[in-house]
Scaffold this active site. Structure first.
Site, short mmCIF file in Angstrom:
data_model
loop_
_atom_site.label_atom_id
_atom_site.label_comp_id
_atom_site.label_asym_id
_atom_site.label_seq_id
_atom_site.Cartn_x
_atom_site.Cartn_y
_atom_site.Cartn_z
CG HIS A 1 25.88 -19.49 -5.18
ND1 HIS A 1 25.45 -19.54 -6.49
CD2 HIS A 1 26.42 -20.71 -4.93
CE1 HIS A 1 25.72 -20.74 -7.00
NE2 HIS A 1 26.30 -21.46 -6.07
CB THR B 1 18.72 -22.48 -12.10
OG1 THR B 1 20.14 -22.72 -12.15
CG2 THR B 1 18.00 -23.81 -11.94
CB SER B 2 21.69 -21.98 -16.85
OG SER B 2 22.66 -21.74 -15.85
CB CYS C 1 39.01 -6.18 7.84
SG CYS C 1 38.47 -7.08 9.29
CG ASN D 1 14.68 -21.97 -17.58
OD1 ASN D 1 14.75 -21.07 -18.41
ND2 ASN D 1 15.70 -22.32 -16.83
CD GLN E 1 21.84 -22.11 -8.69
OE1 GLN E 1 22.86 -22.31 -9.33
NE2 GLN E 1 20.65 -22.24 -9.23
CG ASN E 2 18.48 -16.01 -7.26
OD1 ASN E 2 19.27 -16.48 -8.07
ND2 ASN E 2 17.19 -15.93 -7.48
CB VAL E 3 23.83 -13.23 -3.77
CG1 VAL E 3 24.70 -14.45 -4.05
CG2 VAL E 3 23.87 -12.27 -4.96
P1 OAD Z 1 21.79 -18.24 -15.21
O1 OAD Z 1 21.88 -16.86 -15.75
O2 OAD Z 1 22.88 -19.20 -15.55
O3 OAD Z 1 20.42 -18.89 -15.68
C1 OAD Z 1 19.20 -18.18 -15.57
C2 OAD Z 1 18.11 -19.06 -16.12
O4 OAD Z 1 16.88 -18.39 -15.90
C3 OAD Z 1 18.22 -19.36 -17.61
O5 OAD Z 1 18.10 -20.76 -17.80
C4 OAD Z 1 17.03 -18.60 -18.23
O6 OAD Z 1 16.47 -19.31 -19.33
C5 OAD Z 1 16.07 -18.54 -17.06
N1 OAD Z 1 15.16 -17.39 -17.07
C6 OAD Z 1 15.38 -16.11 -17.46
N2 OAD Z 1 14.32 -15.34 -17.23
C7 OAD Z 1 13.36 -16.14 -16.68
C8 OAD Z 1 12.03 -15.92 -16.21
N3 OAD Z 1 11.44 -14.73 -16.27
N4 OAD Z 1 11.36 -17.00 -15.71
C9 OAD Z 1 11.94 -18.22 -15.66
N5 OAD Z 1 13.19 -18.48 -16.09
C10 OAD Z 1 13.90 -17.45 -16.58
O7 OAD Z 1 21.61 -18.10 -13.62
P2 OAD Z 1 21.82 -19.21 -12.50
O8 OAD Z 1 21.40 -20.55 -12.95
O9 OAD Z 1 21.21 -18.65 -11.26
O10 OAD Z 1 27.00 -17.83 -9.10
O11 OAD Z 1 23.40 -19.19 -12.33
C11 OAD Z 1 23.99 -19.97 -11.34
C12 OAD Z 1 25.14 -19.23 -10.70
O12 OAD Z 1 26.03 -18.78 -11.74
C13 OAD Z 1 24.78 -17.96 -9.97
O13 OAD Z 1 24.37 -18.18 -8.65
C14 OAD Z 1 26.07 -17.20 -9.99
C15 OAD Z 1 26.47 -17.42 -11.42
O14 OAD Z 1 27.83 -17.31 -11.67
C16 OAD Z 1 27.67 -17.11 -8.22
O15 OAD Z 1 27.55 -15.91 -8.12
C17 OAD Z 1 28.58 -17.93 -7.37
#
Ligand code: OAD
Length: 242
Positions: free
Chosen positions: A120, A190-191, A149, A215, A100-102
């Protein structure tokens, strides 16, 4: 870290013919890239309103605010370096990385373009907000401000998926296929709260894959885990591939 659980996770991965990773912002947290929902580490959406900064409506309302916010994120990505988790993943020949990382830290760690599926979009590109088809690579270290543009005169915007927008269809199809067919899915940082992306974990599980989660805390996918490893990605992921 429970050594028994770590060993089980490693065994599942080494026995799997088709391995896929599914990552979120936590994969890059130790590289200094901010997460979104972590209250403890100052996640972006705990301080800023995602609808103002990451939605088509927010961009229409104040495009300069959005571009300036992305410029700061782009500079922070330019300064970041891949961490040991990125490098361990990138070294796995044939493994597919759905993220999901950009940002491009998996690529910079050595993963080839074909191996990485960015659900994403990419913060390293801008495209026309009116979708006339124009897009271009930008310099993350010297990010652009708001500009028009050159094809159609509408504003250019970051090439990322915003709230309310569809995922890129080809990336989504490839991710669905990879997750439906894999034997092991390694879910990292990821959450698992944002859909449709988070639904890939259930898809893999119902296709028979074993699910390993790394996580720093339990997540929305904990109930799907065969092995849940609580701790930092940069410390645990390399150990899984020893
Ligand atoms: P989140 O910020 O929702 O979740 C990050 C997760 O990483 C959490 O569950 C933390 O507990 C965990 N975490 C933090 N540090 C860590 C580490 N060092 N090792 C392992 N885990 C760790 O981020 P995403 O799940 O990526 O969307 O969020 C999903 C989407 O929501 C993103 O792609 C973005 C955002 O809005 C868009 O930009 C479209």
């Amino acid at each position: 870290m429970n050594p028994e659980l770590l060993k089980r996770g490693g065994e599942i991965l080494s026995a799997a013919a088709r391995k896929v990773s599914f990552s979120g912002a936590g994969l890059s947290a130790e590289s200094g890239v901010a997460t979104f929902r972590d209250a403890k580490s100052g996640g972006l959406w705990t301080k800023d309103d995602p609808m103002r900064l990451a939605s088509p409506e927010g961009f229409a309302d104040d495009p300069n605010l959005v571009m300036d916010w992305y410029a700061a994120r782009r500079r922070s990505v330019a300064e970041a370096e891949p961490n040991p988790a990125h490098r361990a993943l990138a070294s796995q020949t044939g493994m597919i990385h759905v993220t999901q990382n950009v940002e491009d830290l998996l690529h910079r760690a050595g993963a080839c373009g074909e191996q990485v599926i960015q659900l994403h979009g990419s913060i390293a590109r801008d495209h026309c907000h009116a979708r006339c088809g124009f897009e271009e690579a930008i310099d993350l270290a010297n990010p652009p401000t708001l500009r028009d543009c050159p094809n159609c005169g509408q504003p250019l915007r970051p090439g990322v998926v915003w709230f309310g927008e569809s995922l890129p269809p080809e990336a989504w199809q490839r991710a669905e296929d990879a997750c439906a067919e894999c034997d092991a899915l390694l879910v990292i940082g990821t959450s698992a709260e944002v859909y449709p992306a988070a639904g890939l974990i259930g898809l893999a599980k119902s296709g028979g894959a074993r699910i390993i989660i790394v996580n720093t805390e339990p997540s929305g996918a904990s109930h799907l885990a065969d092995v849940e490893l609580i701790g930092k990605a940069g410390e645990i992921v390399p150990e899984l591939f020893l």
